[in-house]
Design a protein around this motif. Sequence first.
Motif, PDB file in Angstrom:
ATOM      1  N   ARG A  67       3.737 -13.973 -13.963  1.00  0.00           N
ATOM      2  CA  ARG A  67       3.903 -12.963 -12.925  1.00  0.00           C
ATOM      3  C   ARG A  67       2.592 -12.237 -12.652  1.00  0.00           C
ATOM      4  N   GLY A  68       2.522 -11.706 -11.434  1.00  0.00           N
ATOM      5  CA  GLY A  68       1.385 -10.868 -11.098  1.00  0.00           C
ATOM      6  C   GLY A  68       0.101 -11.631 -10.820  1.00  0.00           C
TER       7      GLY A  68
ATOM      8  N   PRO C 176       9.372 -10.479  -6.874  1.00  0.00           N
ATOM      9  CA  PRO C 176       8.082 -10.648  -7.555  1.00  0.00           C
ATOM     10  C   PRO C 176       7.230  -9.389  -7.478  1.00  0.00           C
ATOM     11  N   GLU C 177       6.267  -9.303  -8.387  1.00  0.00           N
ATOM     12  CA  GLU C 177       5.316  -8.189  -8.353  1.00  0.00           C
ATOM     13  C   GLU C 177       4.148  -8.556  -7.445  1.00  0.00           C
ATOM     14  N   TYR C 178       3.587  -7.530  -6.802  1.00  0.00           N
ATOM     15  CA  TYR C 178       2.455  -7.810  -5.918  1.00  0.00           C
ATOM     16  C   TYR C 178       1.268  -6.931  -6.275  1.00  0.00           C
ATOM     17  N   PRO C 179       0.722  -7.084  -7.494  1.00  0.00           N
ATOM     18  CA  PRO C 179      -0.394  -6.212  -7.890  1.00  0.00           C
ATOM     19  C   PRO C 179      -1.625  -6.401  -7.003  1.00  0.00           C
ATOM     20  N   TRP C 180      -1.701  -7.524  -6.291  1.00  0.00           N
ATOM     21  CA  TRP C 180      -2.880  -7.728  -5.451  1.00  0.00           C
ATOM     22  C   TRP C 180      -2.817  -6.939  -4.142  1.00  0.00           C
ATOM     23  N   ALA C 191      -6.058  -2.581   1.494  1.00  0.00           N
ATOM     24  CA  ALA C 191      -5.737  -2.794   2.912  1.00  0.00           C
ATOM     25  C   ALA C 191      -4.383  -3.470   3.064  1.00  0.00           C
ATOM     26  N   ARG C 192      -4.150  -4.481   2.249  1.00  0.00           N
ATOM     27  CA  ARG C 192      -2.876  -5.193   2.374  1.00  0.00           C
ATOM     28  C   ARG C 192      -1.705  -4.315   1.966  1.00  0.00           C
ATOM     29  N   GLY C 193      -1.918  -3.515   0.924  1.00  0.00           N
ATOM     30  CA  GLY C 193      -0.844  -2.636   0.476  1.00  0.00           C
ATOM     31  C   GLY C 193      -0.464  -1.629   1.550  1.00  0.00           C
ATOM     32  N   LEU C 194      -1.490  -0.976   2.133  1.00  0.00           N
ATOM     33  CA  LEU C 194      -1.204   0.009   3.186  1.00  0.00           C
ATOM     34  C   LEU C 194      -0.525  -0.673   4.365  1.00  0.00           C
ATOM     35  N   ALA C 195      -0.999  -1.874   4.687  1.00  0.00           N
ATOM     36  CA  ALA C 195      -0.457  -2.570   5.851  1.00  0.00           C
ATOM     37  C   ALA C 195       1.009  -2.934   5.644  1.00  0.00           C
ATOM     38  N   ILE C 196       1.338  -3.467   4.478  1.00  0.00           N
ATOM     39  CA  ILE C 196       2.729  -3.914   4.297  1.00  0.00           C
ATOM     40  C   ILE C 196       3.654  -2.698   4.250  1.00  0.00           C
TER      41      ILE C 196
END
Lengths: 482, 108, 245
Positions: A67-68, C176-180, C191-196
Motif C-alpha cells: 500500500r501507499g 486505497p491510500e493516496y500518500p502521493w 497540487a494533486r491533493g488540492l485538485a482532487i
Amino acid sequence: MTLSLGRAADSSLEEAGAPQPAHLVDAQLVETRLVAFYFLAALAYLFISMLGGFLMALQLVHINPLRGIELLSPGRWRMVHTNAIAYGFLANAFLGALHWAIPRLTLKPVFNRTLSYLIFVAWQIVVVSTAVGIVLGQAQGLEWGETPVWIDPVALLGLVLVTINFTIPMTQARGPLYVSLWYFMAAFVWTPLTYAMGNFVPEYWVNGTSAGAIGGLFIHDLVGLFVTPLGWGLMYYFVPILLRKPVWSHGLSLVGFWGLAFFYPLTGIHHFLYTPIPMFLQYGAVISTIAVEMVVTTVIVNFFGTLRGSGREIVTNLPIRWFYTGMVFYAITCFQCALQTTMTFQALIHFSDWVVGHAHLVMFGVFSMWLLGIMTYLFPRLLGRDWYSRTLCEWHYWLSAVGLAVMAGDLILVGVFQGFWWGSLQMWDVSVDGSQPFWIVRVIAGVAMFAGLLVFLYNLYMTWRLSTAPAPETARLPAATA
Amino acid sequence: MNTPTVTTPAVRRRQLMVTAIMALIVLVPSLLGFGNKFREFILLFRGDVDGVFAISPIMNYLLAALGFFCLFGWAMLHGMFHDIEEPKRHFLETERELDRRLPNPPIA
Amino acid sequence: MFESKSGILGIAGLAFFGIAFLSNAVIPMLMYRNLPEQKAEQLINANVRYQFEDLARRFPAAFEKTYGSPPAETKEREAWLNQKCADALRLGRKVYIAEACWHCHSQFVRPVSNEERRWGAVSASPEYANELQRPVMFGTRRVGPDLCREGGRRSSDWHAVHFFRPADLSAKSPMPEYPWFFDGAADKPNARGLAIITYIQWLGSWHETYPLYEQYEASPLQDMQVDAVPAAQQSPATQARKATP
C-alpha cells in the motif's frame, strides 16, 4: 531464433513429396513461429493481468502488502488488469490462433508475412505502452478505452493493418465461405470501427449523457463485435476438427451469425440503465439484448448438437473439454444476461459485484477457456512434441475451471447481497464489511486460477525443453485426438 | 468417422420435424411474451408526450428486422443458400488433406 | 448478396454497425445538441469557490506553494481565484480518472433502489453537459458510495485525512491510500491533493440540494410502514417510483 520449430506442422508441407493439387501448392501456409510468439505474448499478459487483479483483490480484503506506493496503486492496476486481458491476452491469443486458422481455411497465406511480424511487434509495443501509461497515471476515462491518448492512433493503425493482412486472403478464397470466415470477416470490419468510435468520439467530441451512450456502445461492441465473433469463429473451426465431424448445422450457424450481426451492436446502452440517457434508448437496448440471447441459444444448440454422439470426448479430449466447458459457461452467462438486462433486475444488481462476476464468467470462463483450449491443442503441433505431462494439463484445466466457477458464483451471490444492503438504506459500511467473506473467497479462487496458469507455463517450458532435445525417430506428432 | 453423413429423405423429414418443434417451443412463448409486453408498453405510453419517442425505436427495430427477413427470403428464393451445408464438409476435407501432407501426419 | 463476401463486409460489417451507431449514438447526440458543452471556467459557482478559498485558509502553505499568492486588488483577485479553481477542477478530474476512482465510485443517482433517499435528487442530463464529463464519469461499479452529490457534505480536512489514510476515518475501509497527493503529511496536500479535493467538493455544488447530508437518524424505512400498502409488499423500485413526481 531460439525456438526450435523446424519440425512444426506446415512448414514442411513441400518436402512431403506428395503430389500437390493446384490449390495446395502454396506450401508455406502457416507461419508457425509467429503463432507461437503470439501465444507466448498472450500468456505473458495473462500473467501480468492476473497479478493486477490479485493486487486489487488483496486491497479489498485489507491485506495489500504494497500500500501507499504510487506505481502500485490498486486502482491503476485494476485498469491494467482489464486492459491487459482485452488487448494483451485476448487480442494476442486471437491473432495467434487466426494466423493458424485463416491460412488453413482459405488455403492462402496472409497478405504479407513481413507485415505480420511488423504487426506483432507493433502490437506488443501498443500493449506494453498502454500498461506503462496507465501505471504512470495517464489513463483516459472510459472502461477498456483507458489507453493513453498518444497510443490510440497507433493501436488503431495496427488494427487496420490486421484487417488488411487477413481480409485480403479471405476475399480471395474460393467457393461458398465456411461460417468461421463469415465471423472473421465481419469482426475485422467491426474491430477497428469500434476502437475508433470508443477511443475518439467520447473523448474529444461528445460529453455527458451522449458520451455515456457511446461509452456503453463501445464497451459492449468490444465484447460483442471483437471478442465474440472471433471466439465463435474459432470454435466453429476447432471443434469440428477435434471431433472429426462437421458441425451439426451450417444453416443454423448462419442464423447465429446474422442475428449477432444485427442485434449485438444495438445493445450497448444496457450498461447504463437508469442513467439520464433517454429512456426509450434504454428500452431499445433491453429488447435487443433479449433478442441476442435467443440468437445465442441457436449457437449453443448447434454446438451441443455437434457433440451429440461424441460425449466421451469431453473426458478424453482435453481441448474439447476446455471448449465445451466454455460453452456451458457461455450458456450460463447469456441466461444471466437476459435476466440482468431487465429493468427490474438492474435496480437490484447494477453497480454490485454481480456485474464483476458476470464479467469474469464471460472473459475468463468463456473466451479464455476457449483460447487456452486452443493453445492446449496447438502448442504440441507448434513445438512438434506432445505435452511434457498430461497430468499437468489436467491440473491446469481443473484449477482454472473450478477457480473460475467459484469466483463467479461467489461474486454473483455477493452482488445480490450488496443490492439488498444498498436498497434497504443500511450504512455504507454494512455492505463493505458484509462483502468481506465473499471477497476472501474470491482471493482464494483467484489464486487457484493463477496457480493453474503457472502449472501451464511450467508444462509449456518443459515441453519446449523436450522439443529442442534430439527426439527419437519414432516420435510422432500428437494427433488431433490429443 | 470419415463417412459423410447420409441424408436420406426419412432423415431429412425427421430433421425438419425437430426443427419445427424447436421453433415452436422457442417462438410461441417468446412471441406471446413480447407481444404482451409490447401491448402493455404502448398502452402505458400512448397518452404521454414522450410516448411516441418511446414507441418509435421499437417500431424501427421491428421494421428493420422485418425488412431484413424479407430480403433474406428473397435471397433464398433466388437460389442462395441452396447448398448451405456444403462448406462444413469441404473445410474438414481440406484440413485432413493438409494434415496428411505432414512428414509425421498426426494419427487421425 | 447475403452469401457473398461483399454482403458480409458491407451489410453485416458496415451497415449493421452504422445502424447501431445511428440509433444509439447519433440520436442522443442530436437530442442534446441544445446543451452546449460548458468549460470548466463556466462551472465555477459560489459553492465551489467557497470550498476553494477554504482550502487556502486550511492549508495556506500548500496553497501558496501550488498556486502562488493571489493579487491584492479585489477584481483581479476574483478572476485569479476563478481561474485557479477551474485549473484545479481540470487537474482533479485528471487525477480522478488516473487513479481509477471511477472504477470504485459512480456519479449518478438512479430513480430506483432508494437511491434518492441516500444521495438526493435523481441525476439529469444537463448536469453532465460539461468539459469535465467528457468522457462521462457515470461509472459502473460501486465499491464506495456514489459521489455525484458529495460536494460540501464533508470538510476538506476530512477529505485530506481520508485520502492520506482512509482507514483512519473509516475503520476497515478498503479504499486505497493516496500518500502521493501529499508532501509527507495529511496537512500538506500537493497540487494533486488540492485538485482532487476541489473536484470532490465541486460534485453536486451546482444542485439546489447542496450540501446534501446523509441522514443518520431513524431509518426512513420506518416511515414507509404508514403507507397504505404494507412496505413488505412493495419492492424498493415501486417505492422509489412513487416518490418520483
